[in-house]
Design an enzyme around this catalytic site. Structure first.
Site, PDB file in Angstrom:
ATOM      1  N   LYS A   1      30.329  21.873  19.852  1.00 38.27           N
ATOM      2  CA  LYS A   1      29.878  23.143  20.411  1.00 38.27           C
ATOM      3  C   LYS A   1      30.191  24.314  19.487  1.00 38.27           C
ATOM      4  O   LYS A   1      31.194  24.302  18.766  1.00 38.27           O
ATOM      5  CB  LYS A   1      30.550  23.394  21.777  1.00 38.27           C
ATOM      6  CG  LYS A   1      30.437  22.232  22.734  1.00 38.27           C
ATOM      7  CD  LYS A   1      31.128  22.520  24.057  1.00 38.27           C
ATOM      8  CE  LYS A   1      31.282  21.264  24.889  1.00 38.27           C
ATOM      9  NZ  LYS A   1      32.332  20.370  24.382  1.00 38.27           N
TER      10      LYS A   1
ATOM     11  N   TYR B   1      38.154  23.434  20.240  1.00 40.59           N
ATOM     12  CA  TYR B   1      39.231  22.526  20.615  1.00 40.59           C
ATOM     13  C   TYR B   1      40.182  22.245  19.447  1.00 40.59           C
ATOM     14  O   TYR B   1      41.295  21.766  19.669  1.00 40.59           O
ATOM     15  CB  TYR B   1      38.673  21.187  21.104  1.00 40.59           C
ATOM     16  CG  TYR B   1      37.768  21.256  22.309  1.00 40.59           C
ATOM     17  CD1 TYR B   1      37.733  22.373  23.144  1.00 40.59           C
ATOM     18  CD2 TYR B   1      36.930  20.180  22.620  1.00 40.59           C
ATOM     19  CE1 TYR B   1      36.879  22.414  24.232  1.00 40.59           C
ATOM     20  CE2 TYR B   1      36.087  20.223  23.718  1.00 40.59           C
ATOM     21  CZ  TYR B   1      36.060  21.344  24.513  1.00 40.59           C
ATOM     22  OH  TYR B   1      35.218  21.387  25.595  1.00 40.59           O
TER      23      TYR B   1
ATOM     24  N   HIS C   1      28.874  27.154  23.354  1.00 41.07           N
ATOM     25  CA  HIS C   1      29.982  26.818  24.255  1.00 41.07           C
ATOM     26  C   HIS C   1      30.054  27.735  25.477  1.00 41.07           C
ATOM     27  O   HIS C   1      30.276  27.266  26.602  1.00 41.07           O
ATOM     28  CB  HIS C   1      31.297  26.879  23.471  1.00 41.07           C
ATOM     29  CG  HIS C   1      32.398  26.062  24.076  1.00 41.07           C
ATOM     30  ND1 HIS C   1      33.465  25.597  23.350  1.00 41.07           N
ATOM     31  CD2 HIS C   1      32.598  25.601  25.340  1.00 41.07           C
ATOM     32  CE1 HIS C   1      34.270  24.905  24.127  1.00 41.07           C
ATOM     33  NE2 HIS C   1      33.772  24.895  25.345  1.00 41.07           N
TER      34      HIS C   1
ATOM     35  N   ASP D   1      32.612  13.930  23.373  1.00 42.90           N
ATOM     36  CA  ASP D   1      32.322  15.357  23.478  1.00 42.90           C
ATOM     37  C   ASP D   1      33.510  16.172  22.984  1.00 42.90           C
ATOM     38  O   ASP D   1      34.604  16.092  23.536  1.00 42.90           O
ATOM     39  CB  ASP D   1      32.020  15.725  24.933  1.00 42.90           C
ATOM     40  CG  ASP D   1      31.700  17.196  25.109  1.00 42.90           C
ATOM     41  OD1 ASP D   1      30.502  17.531  25.166  1.00 42.90           O
ATOM     42  OD2 ASP D   1      32.637  18.016  25.180  1.00 42.90           O
TER      43      ASP D   1
END
Length: 277
Positions: free
Chosen positions: A79, A54, A112, A49
């Site tokens: 996401k 990120y 997200h 994931d």
């Protein structure tokens, strides 16, 4: 090493299946991500994931490519970043994520955060639906959505997300939201399932762990699976990555589960979805 075939799966409302346990890579550097994902895949993980926000999708892609594992045996989630919300921009964003991941599709694509103050999450859901129709995502869902957010997109799109990924751990058990998920056929996926390490010295959990001759982290993850949650604990330590996977043979008693259930304080570690984004 745990064989990938030993990891149970959950069937989503679109008939796709997802492993109940995977590796999350939030807040990890690209270097940490690549190493952690490589370790996890070698140990038997198949669910990874990540998220555009990120900044480590490329690292995930490198580790996946180097693993040599057939694509159809993997379950990759990413996401949609808040700044990319919108009907067309969501479709463009998933293509960017796929390029960074080096993949033709993701198994699960999530919005997200609702970021309600921006007023774009409903349009974004339309774009995510179109991306699924175009074959860029096998399953689609959301992250950090409340029952109100979920009702809004379901009522307006006549399409129910497969997954809602939420903060969920013994200190924040999200009973109302989990009940909404159950009533609407939405799978519950827990981020920060170990409360970012805040539970590891808890006396209640330590006592349960001692009875099972397991770690506190393993007991908490087993509790999640008992509830039917999907979990994506994050770690960069190879031994912990392996230990987190070795929980499918833990059977908690009703008293164990009740004791952990009693720890709920409604205490968030991450942001409140009503105000964040």
């Amino acid at each position: 090493m745990t064989p990938a075939a030993a990891i149970p799966t959950v069937t989503l409302n679109d008939d796709n299946t997802i492993p109940v346990l995977g590796l999350g890579v939030a807040e990890l550097s690209p270097e940490e991500t690549e190493s952690a994902v490589a370790t996890a895949l070698k140990a038997g993980y198949r669910l990874i994931d990540t998220a555009a926000a990120y900044g480590n999708e490329e690292a995930v892609g490198r580790a996946v490519a180097a693993s040599g594992i057939p694509r159809e045996d993997l379950f990759i989630t990413t996401k949609l970043a808040t700044e990319d919300q919108g009907f067309q921009s969501a479709q463009d964003a998933i293509k960017g994520s796929l390029e960074r991941l080096g993949l033709d599709y993701v198994d699960l694509y999530l919005i997200h955060w609702p970021a309600e103050q921006n007023g774009k999450y409903i349009d974004a859901w339309g774009g995510v639906m179109r991306s699924q129709a175009d074959g860029f995502a096998k399953s689609i869902g959301v992250s950090n959505f409340t029952p109100e957010h979920l009702s809004n997109i379901i009522d307006l799109s006549f399409f129910t997300p497969a997954v809602n990924q939420i903060e969920l751990h013994p200190l924040l058990q999200q009973h109302e939201l989990r009940a909404y998920h159950a009533a609407n056929g939405i799978a519950t996926e827990a981020w920060s399932p170990l409360a970012r390490g805040q539970l590891l010295s808890d006396p209640t959990l330590s006592a349960i762990a001692a009875r099972h001759d397991r770690s506190v982290a393993q007991v908490v993850l087993a509790w999640h699976l008992t509830l039917g949650n999907i979990v994506i604990p994050r770690s960069v330590t190879p031994s912990r990555i392996r230990d987190n996977l070795a929980i499918t043979d833990i059977t908690l008693s009703a008293d164990d589960v009740a004791a952990i259930d009693a720890m709920d304080r409604g205490e968030r570690i991450g942001p409140n979805p009503d105000a964040f984004g």
